[in-house]
Design a protein around this motif. Structure first.
Motif, PDB file in Angstrom:
ATOM      1  N   PHE A 289      17.744  85.552  15.192  1.00  0.00           N
ATOM      2  CA  PHE A 289      16.688  85.361  14.199  1.00  0.00           C
ATOM      3  C   PHE A 289      17.273  84.557  13.047  1.00  0.00           C
ATOM      4  N   PRO A 290      16.437  83.896  12.236  1.00  0.00           N
ATOM      5  CA  PRO A 290      16.944  83.124  11.103  1.00  0.00           C
ATOM      6  C   PRO A 290      17.701  84.027  10.123  1.00  0.00           C
ATOM      7  N   LEU A 291      18.875  83.586   9.715  1.00  0.00           N
ATOM      8  CA  LEU A 291      19.699  84.403   8.829  1.00  0.00           C
ATOM      9  C   LEU A 291      19.112  84.450   7.418  1.00  0.00           C
TER      10      LEU A 291
ATOM     11  N   THR B  27      25.379  89.493   5.114  1.00  0.00           N
ATOM     12  CA  THR B  27      26.601  89.212   5.863  1.00  0.00           C
ATOM     13  C   THR B  27      26.407  89.614   7.321  1.00  0.00           C
ATOM     14  N   TYR B  28      26.850  88.751   8.229  1.00  0.00           N
ATOM     15  CA  TYR B  28      26.728  88.977   9.665  1.00  0.00           C
ATOM     16  C   TYR B  28      28.105  88.795  10.317  1.00  0.00           C
ATOM     17  N   GLN B  29      28.274  89.406  11.478  1.00  0.00           N
ATOM     18  CA  GLN B  29      29.546  89.256  12.194  1.00  0.00           C
ATOM     19  C   GLN B  29      29.294  88.867  13.641  1.00  0.00           C
ATOM     20  N   VAL B  30      30.020  87.865  14.088  1.00  0.00           N
ATOM     21  CA  VAL B  30      30.010  87.419  15.475  1.00  0.00           C
ATOM     22  C   VAL B  30      31.409  87.645  16.036  1.00  0.00           C
ATOM     23  N   THR B  31      31.495  88.278  17.196  1.00  0.00           N
ATOM     24  CA  THR B  31      32.788  88.468  17.849  1.00  0.00           C
ATOM     25  C   THR B  31      32.895  87.479  19.002  1.00  0.00           C
ATOM     26  N   ALA B  32      33.907  86.618  18.948  1.00  0.00           N
ATOM     27  CA  ALA B  32      34.133  85.610  19.986  1.00  0.00           C
ATOM     28  C   ALA B  32      35.475  85.884  20.653  1.00  0.00           C
TER      29      ALA B  32
ATOM     30  N   TYR C  49      10.982  74.476   9.902  1.00  0.00           N
ATOM     31  CA  TYR C  49      10.656  73.542  10.981  1.00  0.00           C
ATOM     32  C   TYR C  49      11.365  73.960  12.266  1.00  0.00           C
ATOM     33  N   SER C  50      12.625  74.383  12.121  1.00  0.00           N
ATOM     34  CA  SER C  50      13.403  74.799  13.291  1.00  0.00           C
ATOM     35  C   SER C  50      12.735  75.976  13.994  1.00  0.00           C
TER      36      SER C  50
ATOM     37  N   GLY D 171      18.027  80.975   6.695  1.00  0.00           N
ATOM     38  CA  GLY D 171      17.181  80.469   7.760  1.00  0.00           C
ATOM     39  C   GLY D 171      17.924  79.827   8.912  1.00  0.00           C
ATOM     40  N   THR D 172      19.252  79.678   8.780  1.00  0.00           N
ATOM     41  CA  THR D 172      20.036  79.065   9.862  1.00  0.00           C
ATOM     42  C   THR D 172      19.872  79.865  11.147  1.00  0.00           C
ATOM     43  N   LYS D 173      19.716  79.142  12.271  1.00  0.00           N
ATOM     44  CA  LYS D 173      19.525  79.801  13.561  1.00  0.00           C
ATOM     45  C   LYS D 173      20.689  79.570  14.528  1.00  0.00           C
TER      46      LYS D 173
END
Length: 741
Positions: free
Chosen positions: A108-110, A115-120, A506-507, A88-90
């Motif tokens: 969206f809430p995880l 598994t997810y990937q963010v490229t920074a 709640y978030s 649920g983390t956003k």
């Protein structure tokens, strides 16, 4: 599924940029790694024992980064940070000494076990090296370049390298794959340079079966493929990237990595979303594609039918006796819209509201509605009912209104059904109507039904059914539903208590604009130690609408800060205080007693009402009620006496004296004296003077008064002055007058 629209939007390369010390941190893209099973095979759990989601943040040239938010664990490998977060983390926050804090927002809430990937990226290079992105066909691989070795769990490496040619050795401990040796050239002119996939050779083959729609263009490992026989293709064991697209729109693309390392796989790569119109009832809808949108599965549908779409569309609704109405909608990859409404209007509406060049005229509105209602039109029946219930009109008629609302409801007009539910004084009947509206796709009705299950109104309490209904309503963005789901998990109603999951819901509700969810989340922060943050949020809300829980937390916060005026201001507004606040309330009463005795006494009474045993409260309340409520006075004083309070014994003696029970009065006055309260002699002396309960004796009266006067009893001093005036003893009068205040 609605969230997929936002996911594809981000994957198109929309970037979030943050200025930082002359550089910019760019969150380039976010994607779910469907074939990466690390979150399942190497799981972590949150504080409630529930599985976490895993976010892999590709940040190749920044060592020593940390992450804040609902972070359970962080692991760093070269070029990548692995961040485990609760379901649920956003969002999470990235921190590093050389950059400003950067928030990474998820679309969206995880989901736990995913598994997810963010490229920074840092566009300004921090050194002379280029970050090289290398992909292999197998997970758990190792690559050695020069004297350094790198590991991967998902078949990808991000390695900072100098410009030029680099030799490598690629190995894996997965059975069936052979070592591979080769080289590649780094140009050195990009922030991240993608090297063509490096494949470990294997003799094993797997079968991939694809589920996709007609006219879908497919690429497997970057190569276009023609129509597949029986939708199947044989591929080497390992990881493979599947790209699917329809038409020319960039947003109509989907990329998935499939894992064929160990077994054959079936992959659904369908792209279109769907739409179902649920209002108005008994209408026909024409679907018109725009801007190159895909041709709909049906160009004309009726109320309740589902149509499959992808792109931008105009929806034209036709219903007899109503003007045509047009709405626009965009359906992205994977979007499923279940309850879509399009409003229509007729002449009756124009007269009712005074629109479309017609003046407001209730009588003409009635005639127009009545004509259609009598012909069986459900919308006219509903709106006629509303007109007849409008007390501002000159044709109010509740009986006729109800007849028309019921006729409309019988034709499955959800608005009419909702009105009947809201007008009903019978909870069971309201439950029946809300259930019918919910079954017709009304998300507010679904939410109301859930609340009735939650509270046992019109039906028995059923937490499981309540949660199920709230989840359905939440899918239609009912923020009230999201907040209630949070409450269910926070209080553990029919489910194991899960504070993290409650916080996540709640978030989401806050994101949808729900103020009560903001309040609940603030209270959770307060109770979890983030008090300053919580108070800041609570103070931003409407004080008159704050719950007892919020007011209590604010009161306790200011009490602990020794701001007793503010503490009283919040706590006196609380309707039902928790028992644990009894001592705090009594302490505040002590602090108020001199300046505001009445308010202090009200706090004392609330304190003892919470079960707090406090002798000062009992005594002061008993004394206060002696002249107002004898029964209350006795009850409070008796409790103080039971705790051996000297003053309370004196006051209880006075109570019996007023009741002319002089024997008991003498007994309690003497007990007060025995316990050291010499002022009680003032009352005992009066009994001797009048011979009430004791043998009459002026001598004993004067002795008692003098002892009490030396204890500063003003009553005793006044009695002595009066006595000596009667005796014409001016010296004694002067002596005791000096002590009079």
């Amino acid at each position: 599924m609605k969230n997929m629209k936002f996911l594809s939007f981000i994957l198109l390369g929309v970037m979030s940029t943050f200025n930082c010390l002359g550089q910019e941190v760019i969150i380039k893209n976010f994607e779910e790694k469907l074939s990466d099973l690390q979150a399942r095979t190497n799981p972590r759990t949150d504080r409630n024992g529930n599985p976490c989601a895993l976010v892999k943040v590709v940040l190749p040239v920044l060592e020593g980064a940390t992450f804040e938010g609902w972070v359970i664990e962080t692991k760093h490998i070269p070029g990548e940070y692995q961040v485990y977060v609760p379901e649920g983390t956003k969002k999470i926050k990235l921190r590093h000494p050389s950059i400003m804090p950067t928030e990474i927002d998820f679309p969206f809430p995880l989901v736990g076990k995913h598994t997810y990937q963010v490229t920074a990226l840092l566009p300004q290079k921090t050194n002379s090296q280029t970050v090289v992105h290398i992909v292999t066909n197998v997970k758990n691989a190792q690559i050695t370049i020069g004297d350094k070795s790198y590991d991967t769990e998902n078949g990808e490496f991000n390695i900072p390298l100098d410009k030029g040619t680099h030799d490598y050795t690629l190995t894996t401990n997965v059975e069936g794959f052979n070592e591979h040796v080769g080289s590649f050239f780094v140009k050195g002119d990009d922030v991240i340079e993608n090297i063509a996939p490096i494949y470990l050779p294997t003799s094993e083959k797997r079968i991939l079966t694809l589920r996709y729609e007609k006219n879908t263009k497919l690429k497997i490992d970057g190569k276009e493929v023609s129509k597949l026989k029986d939708d199947m293709i044989q591929l080497p064991a390992g990881l493979h990237k599947i790209d699917a697209s329809i038409g020319d729109g960039d947003s109509w693309k989907k990329s998935v990595t499939v894992d064929l390392t160990y077994q054959d796989q079936i992959l659904d790569i369908s792209l279109r979303g769907s739409l179902r119109m649920t209002y108005p009832a008994n209408a026909e809808f024409r679907i018109i594609p725009e801007d190159g949108a895909l041709k709909p599965s049906n160009t004309k549908v009726k109320t309740g039918e589902r149509v499959f779409l992808l792109g931008n569309y105009k929806i034209e609704v036709s219903k007899k006796n109503y003007s045509k109405s047009i709405s626009a909608i965009s359906i992205g990859v994977g979007d499923d819209v279940d309850n879509y409404r399009i409003e229509v209007s007729g002449k009756g509406d124009d007269y009712y509201w005074g629109s479309n060049g017609r003046k407001k005229d209730y009588n003409k509105a009635y005639k127009e509605y009545k004509k259609l209602a009598d012909s069986g039109d459900d919308i006219a029946q509903f709106r006629l009912g509303c007109l007849l219930l409008d007390k501002s009109s000159n044709i109010y008629d509740e009986s006729e209104a109800m007849v028309n609302l019921k006729k409309s409801a019988a034709q499955n007009n959800s608005d009419a059904i909702m009105s009947l539910a809201e007008l009903s004084d019978n909870p069971e009947e309201a439950f029946m109507y809300y259930s019918k509206a919910a079954n017709l796709g009304n998300s507010l009705a679904q939410c109301n039904i859930a609340s009735m299950y939650l509270n046992g109104i019109g039906t028995s309490v059923d937490y499981k059914e309540a949660l199920s209904r709230f989840l359905i309503a939440a899918n239609d963005h009912q923020e009230n539903a999201l907040r209630n789901i949070g409450d269910i998990y926070y209080y553990g109603l029919g489910v194991p208590r899960n504070v993290e999951l409650a916080r996540n819901y709640y978030s989401q509700a806050i994101f949808e604009g729900d103020v009560l969810a903001m309040e609940n989340d603030a209270n959770m922060n307060y109770e979890n130690g983030e008090q300053e943050k919580a108070v800041e949020t609570l103070l931003s809300l409407n004080l008159d609408k704050l719950s007892d829980r919020s007011l209590t937390n604010l009161g306790n916060y200011y009490y602990n800060k020794h701001d007793y005026t503010s503490a009283v201001n919040y706590l006196e507004r609380v309707n039902n205080l928790d028992k644990g606040n009894g001592k705090t309330i009594a302490d505040l009463a002590d602090k108020m007693y001199v300046d505001d005795k009445i308010k202090a006494l009200s706090f004392y009474e609330r304190s003892v009402g919470l079960g707090f045993e406090y002798v000062t409260a009992f005594r002061r309340l008993g004394n206060y009620y002696l002249k107002k409520d004898k029964r209350k006075a006795y009850d409070f004083l008796a409790k103080a006496v039971a705790l051996n309070d000297p003053e309370a014994n004196c006051f209880l003696g006075y109570y019996y004296e007023q009741e002319s029970n002089y024997g008991m009065a003498v007994e309690y006055y003497k007990k007060a004296v025995t316990l050291g309260y010499n002022k009680a002699y003032a009352y005992l002396g009066t009994l001797y003077k009048n011979g009430n309960g004791v043998e009459k004796s002026d001598e004993m009266a004067v002795k008692c008064w003098e002892i009490a006067a030396m204890a500063d009893s003003q009553l005793a001093i006044k009695n002595l002055i009066k006595y000596y005036k009667y005796k014409h003893n001016q010296a004694e009068v002067d002596r005791w007058s000096k002590r009079l205040k």
